[in-house]
Write a protein that holds these residues in place. Structure first.
Motif, short mmCIF file in Angstrom:
data_model
loop_
_atom_site.label_atom_id
_atom_site.label_comp_id
_atom_site.label_asym_id
_atom_site.label_seq_id
_atom_site.Cartn_x
_atom_site.Cartn_y
_atom_site.Cartn_z
N ARG A 80 0.83 -1.19 0.00
CA ARG A 80 0.00 0.00 0.00
C ARG A 80 0.88 1.26 0.00
NH1 ARG A 80 -1.57 3.13 3.59
NH2 ARG A 80 -0.86 1.86 5.33
N LYS A 81 1.93 1.24 0.84
CA LYS A 81 2.84 2.40 0.91
C LYS A 81 3.58 2.61 -0.41
CE LYS A 81 3.61 2.76 5.85
NZ LYS A 81 3.82 1.75 6.90
N ARG A 82 3.97 1.52 -1.04
CA ARG A 82 4.69 1.60 -2.31
C ARG A 82 3.80 2.23 -3.39
NH1 ARG A 82 9.15 2.63 -3.44
NH2 ARG A 82 10.00 1.13 -2.00
N LEU A 83 2.51 1.94 -3.34
CA LEU A 83 1.56 2.48 -4.33
C LEU A 83 1.21 3.94 -4.07
CD1 LEU A 83 -0.73 -0.62 -4.58
CD2 LEU A 83 0.41 0.45 -6.53
N THR A 84 1.29 4.37 -2.82
CA THR A 84 0.79 5.70 -2.47
C THR A 84 1.91 6.68 -2.12
OG1 THR A 84 0.45 4.93 -0.19
CG2 THR A 84 -1.45 4.83 -1.67
N GLN A 85 3.09 6.51 -2.74
CA GLN A 85 4.19 7.46 -2.53
C GLN A 85 3.72 8.87 -2.88
OE1 GLN A 85 7.73 6.66 -1.89
NE2 GLN A 85 6.93 4.68 -1.24
N LYS A 86 3.92 9.80 -1.97
CA LYS A 86 3.43 11.17 -2.17
C LYS A 86 4.12 11.87 -3.35
CE LYS A 86 0.43 12.42 1.20
NZ LYS A 86 -0.64 11.47 0.94
N LYS A 87 5.40 11.56 -3.57
CA LYS A 87 6.15 12.30 -4.59
C LYS A 87 5.92 11.77 -6.01
CE LYS A 87 10.37 9.62 -3.74
NZ LYS A 87 9.72 8.65 -2.82
N GLU A 88 5.18 10.69 -6.14
CA GLU A 88 4.97 10.10 -7.45
C GLU A 88 3.58 10.41 -7.99
OE1 GLU A 88 7.86 6.24 -6.59
OE2 GLU A 88 5.69 5.98 -6.64
N ASP A 89 3.53 11.12 -9.12
CA ASP A 89 2.24 11.42 -9.75
C ASP A 89 1.80 10.28 -10.66
OD1 ASP A 89 1.50 13.93 -8.76
OD2 ASP A 89 2.98 14.91 -10.05
N VAL A 90 2.78 9.49 -11.10
CA VAL A 90 2.48 8.39 -12.02
C VAL A 90 2.96 7.08 -11.41
CG1 VAL A 90 3.00 7.41 -14.30
CG2 VAL A 90 2.63 9.87 -14.06
N VAL A 91 2.12 6.06 -11.48
CA VAL A 91 2.49 4.73 -11.00
C VAL A 91 2.52 3.79 -12.20
CG1 VAL A 91 1.76 2.79 -9.57
CG2 VAL A 91 1.52 5.09 -8.71
N ARG A 92 3.66 3.16 -12.41
CA ARG A 92 3.79 2.19 -13.50
C ARG A 92 3.72 0.79 -12.91
NH1 ARG A 92 6.96 6.42 -14.58
NH2 ARG A 92 6.53 7.53 -16.52
N LEU A 93 2.71 0.05 -13.33
CA LEU A 93 2.50 -1.30 -12.81
C LEU A 93 2.85 -2.34 -13.86
CD1 LEU A 93 -1.05 -0.94 -11.19
CD2 LEU A 93 1.16 -0.56 -10.13
N LEU A 94 3.34 -3.47 -13.38
CA LEU A 94 3.45 -4.66 -14.21
C LEU A 94 2.50 -5.66 -13.56
CD1 LEU A 94 5.07 -5.74 -16.64
CD2 LEU A 94 6.65 -6.75 -15.01
N VAL A 95 1.48 -6.07 -14.28
CA VAL A 95 0.49 -6.98 -13.71
C VAL A 95 0.37 -8.23 -14.57
CG1 VAL A 95 -0.82 -5.04 -12.75
CG2 VAL A 95 -1.56 -6.06 -14.91
N THR A 96 -0.09 -9.31 -13.94
CA THR A 96 -0.46 -10.48 -14.72
C THR A 96 -1.96 -10.63 -14.62
OG1 THR A 96 -0.11 -12.00 -12.89
CG2 THR A 96 1.72 -11.70 -14.40
#
Length: 130
Positions: free
Chosen positions: A95-111
């Motif tokens: 959850r913390k990794r996804l909600t980093q305050k300094k990041e406006d864009v989240v790049r995910l690799l999903v299956t």
């Protein structure tokens, strides 16, 4: 013609998804919820086929939200976030990794399970033949 053999595991499709967070006041909104983690009971995870799978899964998507717009789907398993491996994280770490305050864009690799399986599952396997 697929070379799928009955009884063989289906190969999951790997998707790269880029979510632009929505700013609401002080908050950056992603528009999805997660379940799972190495500290959670994988038997409670409705999306994992293997009930020993402690991966991080997408459990809810906010309609019209950033994740929805980026084509993230319920049941997707998150493998990486901005290059960080997510397969051996606690729920809170993820959850913390996804909600980093300094990041406006989240790049995910999903299956994601293959489309055919997803369609069967969502329709409960009993859909009218044309």
């Amino acid at each position: 013609m697929s070379n799928f053999m009955p009884g063989q595991p289906l190969v999951a499709v790997v998707q790269r998804i880029e979510i632009k967070k929505l700013r609401q006041g002080e908050n950056l909104i992603l528009g999805f919820s997660i379940g799972g983690g190495i500290d959670q009971d994988p038997g409670q995870n409705p999306f994992s086929d293997d009930k020993a799978d402690k991966g991080i899964y997408v459990t809810r998507i906010t309609p019209g939200g950033p994740a929805d717009a980026a084509n993230l789907r319920m049941g997707d398993k998150i493998m990486q976030v901005n290059g960080y491996d997510m397969t051996m994280m606690t729920h809170d770490q993820a959850r913390k990794r996804l909600t980093q305050k300094k990041e406006d864009v989240v790049r995910l690799l999903v299956t994601r399970k293959s489309l055919e399986e997803a369609v069967k599952t969502s329709m409960g396997g009993c859909y009218p033949r044309q």
